[in-house]
Design a protein around this motif. Structure first.
Motif, PDB file in Angstrom:
ATOM      1  N   ASP A  25       0.823  -1.207   0.000  1.00  0.00           N
ATOM      2  CA  ASP A  25       0.000   0.000   0.000  1.00  0.00           C
ATOM      3  C   ASP A  25       0.856   1.256   0.000  1.00  0.00           C
ATOM      4  O   ASP A  25       0.472   2.285  -0.577  1.00  0.00           O
ATOM      5  CB  ASP A  25      -0.961  -0.008   1.188  1.00  0.00           C
ATOM      6  CG  ASP A  25      -0.270  -0.348   2.497  1.00  0.00           C
ATOM      7  OD1 ASP A  25       0.918  -0.708   2.473  1.00  0.00           O
ATOM      8  OD2 ASP A  25      -0.919  -0.253   3.555  1.00  0.00           O
ATOM      9  N   LEU A  26       2.029   1.199   0.614  1.00  0.00           N
ATOM     10  CA  LEU A  26       2.931   2.343   0.608  1.00  0.00           C
ATOM     11  C   LEU A  26       3.545   2.542  -0.776  1.00  0.00           C
ATOM     12  O   LEU A  26       3.713   3.677  -1.236  1.00  0.00           O
ATOM     13  CB  LEU A  26       4.025   2.151   1.656  1.00  0.00           C
ATOM     14  CG  LEU A  26       4.809   3.393   2.080  1.00  0.00           C
ATOM     15  CD1 LEU A  26       3.867   4.464   2.604  1.00  0.00           C
ATOM     16  CD2 LEU A  26       5.843   3.034   3.138  1.00  0.00           C
TER      17      LEU A  26
ATOM     18  N   VAL B 218       1.868   9.451  -6.133  1.00  0.00           N
ATOM     19  CA  VAL B 218       2.491  10.777  -6.145  1.00  0.00           C
ATOM     20  C   VAL B 218       3.067  11.059  -7.526  1.00  0.00           C
ATOM     21  O   VAL B 218       2.935  12.175  -8.065  1.00  0.00           O
ATOM     22  CB  VAL B 218       3.593  10.863  -5.063  1.00  0.00           C
ATOM     23  CG1 VAL B 218       4.426  12.129  -5.249  1.00  0.00           C
ATOM     24  CG2 VAL B 218       2.966  10.851  -3.677  1.00  0.00           C
ATOM     25  N   GLN B 219       3.688  10.065  -8.131  1.00  0.00           N
ATOM     26  CA  GLN B 219       4.202  10.225  -9.496  1.00  0.00           C
ATOM     27  C   GLN B 219       3.065  10.521 -10.472  1.00  0.00           C
ATOM     28  O   GLN B 219       3.232  11.329 -11.396  1.00  0.00           O
ATOM     29  CB  GLN B 219       4.944   8.957  -9.918  1.00  0.00           C
ATOM     30  CG  GLN B 219       6.167   8.635  -9.069  1.00  0.00           C
ATOM     31  CD  GLN B 219       6.779   7.283  -9.429  1.00  0.00           C
ATOM     32  OE1 GLN B 219       6.339   6.610 -10.359  1.00  0.00           O
ATOM     33  NE2 GLN B 219       7.806   6.891  -8.679  1.00  0.00           N
ATOM     34  N   ASP B 220       1.931   9.870 -10.267  1.00  0.00           N
ATOM     35  CA  ASP B 220       0.767  10.140 -11.117  1.00  0.00           C
ATOM     36  C   ASP B 220       0.368  11.610 -11.024  1.00  0.00           C
ATOM     37  O   ASP B 220       0.085  12.261 -12.043  1.00  0.00           O
ATOM     38  CB  ASP B 220      -0.414   9.263 -10.713  1.00  0.00           C
ATOM     39  CG  ASP B 220      -0.165   7.791 -10.990  1.00  0.00           C
ATOM     40  OD1 ASP B 220       0.724   7.483 -11.799  1.00  0.00           O
ATOM     41  OD2 ASP B 220      -0.859   6.947 -10.381  1.00  0.00           O
TER      42      ASP B 220
ATOM     43  N   GLU C   5      -1.475  14.463  -2.060  1.00  0.00           N
ATOM     44  CA  GLU C   5      -0.937  13.112  -2.196  1.00  0.00           C
ATOM     45  C   GLU C   5       0.392  12.981  -1.465  1.00  0.00           C
ATOM     46  O   GLU C   5       0.671  11.946  -0.850  1.00  0.00           O
ATOM     47  CB  GLU C   5      -0.757  12.776  -3.681  1.00  0.00           C
ATOM     48  CG  GLU C   5      -0.707  11.289  -3.982  1.00  0.00           C
ATOM     49  CD  GLU C   5      -2.044  10.615  -3.745  1.00  0.00           C
ATOM     50  OE1 GLU C   5      -2.029   9.473  -3.246  1.00  0.00           O
ATOM     51  OE2 GLU C   5      -3.095  11.221  -4.039  1.00  0.00           O
ATOM     52  N   VAL C   6       1.215  14.029  -1.508  1.00  0.00           N
ATOM     53  CA  VAL C   6       2.481  14.010  -0.777  1.00  0.00           C
ATOM     54  C   VAL C   6       2.223  13.933   0.725  1.00  0.00           C
ATOM     55  O   VAL C   6       2.892  13.180   1.450  1.00  0.00           O
ATOM     56  CB  VAL C   6       3.326  15.246  -1.132  1.00  0.00           C
ATOM     57  CG1 VAL C   6       4.540  15.352  -0.219  1.00  0.00           C
ATOM     58  CG2 VAL C   6       3.772  15.191  -2.593  1.00  0.00           C
TER      59      VAL C   6
ATOM     60  N   ALA D  68      -0.475  12.698   2.125  1.00  0.00           N
ATOM     61  CA  ALA D  68      -1.028  11.376   2.400  1.00  0.00           C
ATOM     62  C   ALA D  68       0.077  10.331   2.495  1.00  0.00           C
ATOM     63  O   ALA D  68       0.022   9.430   3.343  1.00  0.00           O
ATOM     64  CB  ALA D  68      -2.030  10.989   1.311  1.00  0.00           C
ATOM     65  N   LEU D  69       1.086  10.466   1.649  1.00  0.00           N
ATOM     66  CA  LEU D  69       2.225   9.551   1.700  1.00  0.00           C
ATOM     67  C   LEU D  69       2.972   9.696   3.019  1.00  0.00           C
ATOM     68  O   LEU D  69       3.308   8.700   3.672  1.00  0.00           O
ATOM     69  CB  LEU D  69       3.162   9.819   0.520  1.00  0.00           C
ATOM     70  CG  LEU D  69       4.476   9.041   0.508  1.00  0.00           C
ATOM     71  CD1 LEU D  69       4.226   7.545   0.494  1.00  0.00           C
ATOM     72  CD2 LEU D  69       5.334   9.462  -0.692  1.00  0.00           C
ATOM     73  N   SER D  70       3.220  10.926   3.414  1.00  0.00           N
ATOM     74  CA  SER D  70       3.917  11.159   4.674  1.00  0.00           C
ATOM     75  C   SER D  70       3.103  10.638   5.857  1.00  0.00           C
ATOM     76  O   SER D  70       3.651  10.026   6.787  1.00  0.00           O
ATOM     77  CB  SER D  70       4.188  12.662   4.836  1.00  0.00           C
ATOM     78  OG  SER D  70       4.777  12.935   6.085  1.00  0.00           O
ATOM     79  N   GLU D  71       1.799  10.871   5.815  1.00  0.00           N
ATOM     80  CA  GLU D  71       0.927  10.400   6.900  1.00  0.00           C
ATOM     81  C   GLU D  71       0.920   8.876   6.967  1.00  0.00           C
ATOM     82  O   GLU D  71       0.969   8.291   8.054  1.00  0.00           O
ATOM     83  CB  GLU D  71      -0.493  10.918   6.679  1.00  0.00           C
ATOM     84  CG  GLU D  71      -1.464  10.520   7.769  1.00  0.00           C
ATOM     85  CD  GLU D  71      -2.857  11.064   7.517  1.00  0.00           C
ATOM     86  OE1 GLU D  71      -3.704  10.959   8.418  1.00  0.00           O
ATOM     87  OE2 GLU D  71      -3.110  11.584   6.404  1.00  0.00           O
TER      88      GLU D  71
END
Length: 558
Positions: free
Chosen positions: A361-362, A369-371, A440-441, A443-446
């Protein structure tokens, strides 16, 4: 005449029946063909996404349960005289083959793959064909109808093929033929008989594979994300079923213990009443014994209700009829106790690195994020003017002379420019794309922090479960000694039956708590491996804990 009419009417009915049967048969064959083609497309997309996501394709099907045990159970009378005992391995296999919720998730992935095939179609050669039959007429003043056109009927067929190229060019090839005129009046000229080729190539806005192939690229990446999400769901599903299996066995143990407690309370009450009648103890102690028996009866009743509910939940989770007499194997708890605490052979830092590096999921979030970054670039290019170059060629077929075919070829080369004077929509879309990227960035960090928190929490739970289990084992040992000592004192008349029953209750409680701690440790251990993405399962639900690939701990075999 009436006889003839009946004969003709019978022939008409027979003909209509034959036509209906033929039509239904054709529809069935077409449906079977469509199902087969859809399965090929969907399963092919899933296998391709699995290879990209995990390096290899895995078995996948949304077909009915093919597990032999499931088929036998579903074919059995629902009320079995003797309960069917299911091992943990059998339970996992049944759940993977027959669970309703699991089947729904498989179908969701299948539909995602079908949707991808529609997007793929847009970037392949798309074929089309049509036929039109029409006539034009007007009603005159005398009531007669006057038709227009050749023979009053216009019959036209059209066929074409289109494709979008990676450069953004749209290519189409078409053919038009007036069939009725061709066969009934070949000497007539019809401008509708033509072969045409059209190409439109954007030079600025819409140029290049980054923009043109984005719908296909995103759909394929979404398919990979869906495969990873389904893999995580599978792993969680297996752990949930194992947890449900053990909790059902715990409910059964508690029921047995409460029944034993009630039986002991009855014996204690009878003995206490006899002592009270003999004047050896006060009457209030007999009343206390009666109250203890009533409380034990209530606890037994509650334990029975809890176990019945647990069995219903167990069967429901497996997709089996609620009244089907299947139960988990009580020997599984004994096997678990024999294994004891299986150590987690990985240190905390290594576990954390594994989780942050390998969690599916990570990985999805990082690629998403690339999208979003790609979407921002596409929205930025959307500010460019629309500068398109087009080329078309049309070949009109003239068939007035049967011996000679005269070709009229018309070509057109053009350039179109459209300046984006109103940027409101494009400006808003670009800004929204930037905000979506920022979200999105975050959300990734979270998610990274949440994974760190989850791994730390499971690590602490394992330590706590390990400590509680060892303490409960010691408590069992001490309670056993207490029971033995109380039995000796009871024989010497230095203790009451009540003292013995309390010691036995403590022993049973210690055993229950030790079993609960062992089960909690086992399930938390599985969740820990899953949290750091070192938990592998096979199509039957067998799991492998990868502290070290050479020392993998496997689930019980069937």
């Amino acid at each position: 005449m009436p006889v003839m009419d009946g004969k003709y009417w019978g022939e008409i009915k027979n003909g209509a029946l034959f036509a209906a049967v033929l039509l239904l048969s054709s529809c069935t064959k077409i449906g079977d063909y469509a199902e087969d083609r859809a399965d090929r497309a969907a399963y092919g997309n899933i296998a391709g996404a699995q290879s990209k996501a995990m390096g290899a394709a895995e078995p996948f099907s949304i077909g009915g349960a093919d597990d032999a045990l499931v088929q036998r159970l579903m074919a059995t009378e629902r009320k079995l005289e003797t309960a069917e005992v299911l091992s943990l391995a059998d339970t996992l296999a049944i759940a993977m083959a027959n669970s309703r919720s699991y089947q729904t998730r498989k179908e969701t992935l299948y539909i995602e793959a079908l949707n991808l095939s529609e997007t793929q179609k847009d970037f392949n050669w798309n074929y089309s064909a049509s036929a039109d039959v029409s006539t034009e007429y007007t009603t005159l003043e005398d009531g007669t109808a006057e038709t227009f056109g050749d023979n009053g009927i216009d019959t036209t067929i059209k066929a074409g093929v289109t494709r979008t190229l990676a450069t953004g060019a749209k290519v189409s090839l078409g053919f038009t033929q007036n069939v009725f005129s061709y066969f009934t009046n070949p000497d007539s000229s019809d401008a509708n008989n033509a072969l045409s080729l059209n190409i439109v190539q954007p030079l600025l806005n819409g140029f290049g594979p980054l923009v043109t192939k984005e719908p296909l690229r995103q759909a394929e990446r979404d398919m990979v994300y869906a495969v990873r999400e389904f893999k995580r769901y599978q792993q969680d599903f297996v752990i949930d079923i194992a947890s449900l299996y053990y909790s059902t066995l715990q409910a059964r143990d508690q029921l047995i213990n409460q029944r034993n407690s009630f039986e002991s309370a009855v014996l204690n009450r009878k003995q206490t009443e006899s002592y009270a009648k003999a004047g050896r103890i006060a009457d209030f102690q007999a009343a206390e014994a009666m109250q203890s028996e009533l409380n034990a009866a209530d606890r037994w009743s509650l334990a029975q209700s809890n176990y019945d509910s647990a069995i219903d939940d167990f069967r429901y989770a497996l997709g089996l009829p609620i009244e089907l007499n299947v139960v988990p194997d009580t020997n599984e708890l004994a096997r678990l106790e024999m294994k004891g605490l299986i150590e987690v052979e990985v240190d905390f830092e290594e576990a954390l690195v594994s989780a942050l590096s390998n969690r599916l999921d990570l990985i999805n979030l990082r690629e998403q994020v690339q999208d979003k970054q790609r979407k921002v670039e596409i929205r930025r290019r959307n500010f460019l003017p629309n500068l398109d170059v087009s080329y078309s060629v049309t070949k009109n077929l003239d068939t007035r002379d049967n011996s000679t075919v005269h070709d009229d070829v018309a070509q057109n080369l053009g350039v179109g420019l459209e300046l984006p004077l109103d940027w409101t929509e494009k400006r808003n879309a670009y800004r929204i794309a930037q905000i979506s990227l920022d979200r999105e960035v975050r959300a990734l960090s979270e998610e990274e922090d949440d994974i760190r928190r989850t791994v730390r929490d499971l690590w602490r739970k394992l330590e706590r479960n390990r400590s509680v289990y060892k303490n409960r084992l010691l408590s069992v040992e001490l309670s056993t000694r207490r029971v033995e000592n109380t039995q000796l004192l009871l024989k010497q008349g230095k203790a009451l039956t009540r003292d013995l029953l309390e010691a036995e209750d403590d022993l049973l409680s210690s055993k229950n708590e030790a079993t609960a701690a062992l089960v909690d440790y086992t399930i938390n251990r599985l969740r820990f491996w899953n949290a750091i993405e070192r938990f592998e399962i096979d199509p039957k639900g067998m799991w492998y804990e990868q502290s070290d690939p050479e020392k993998a701990v496997a689930a019980p075999q069937r």
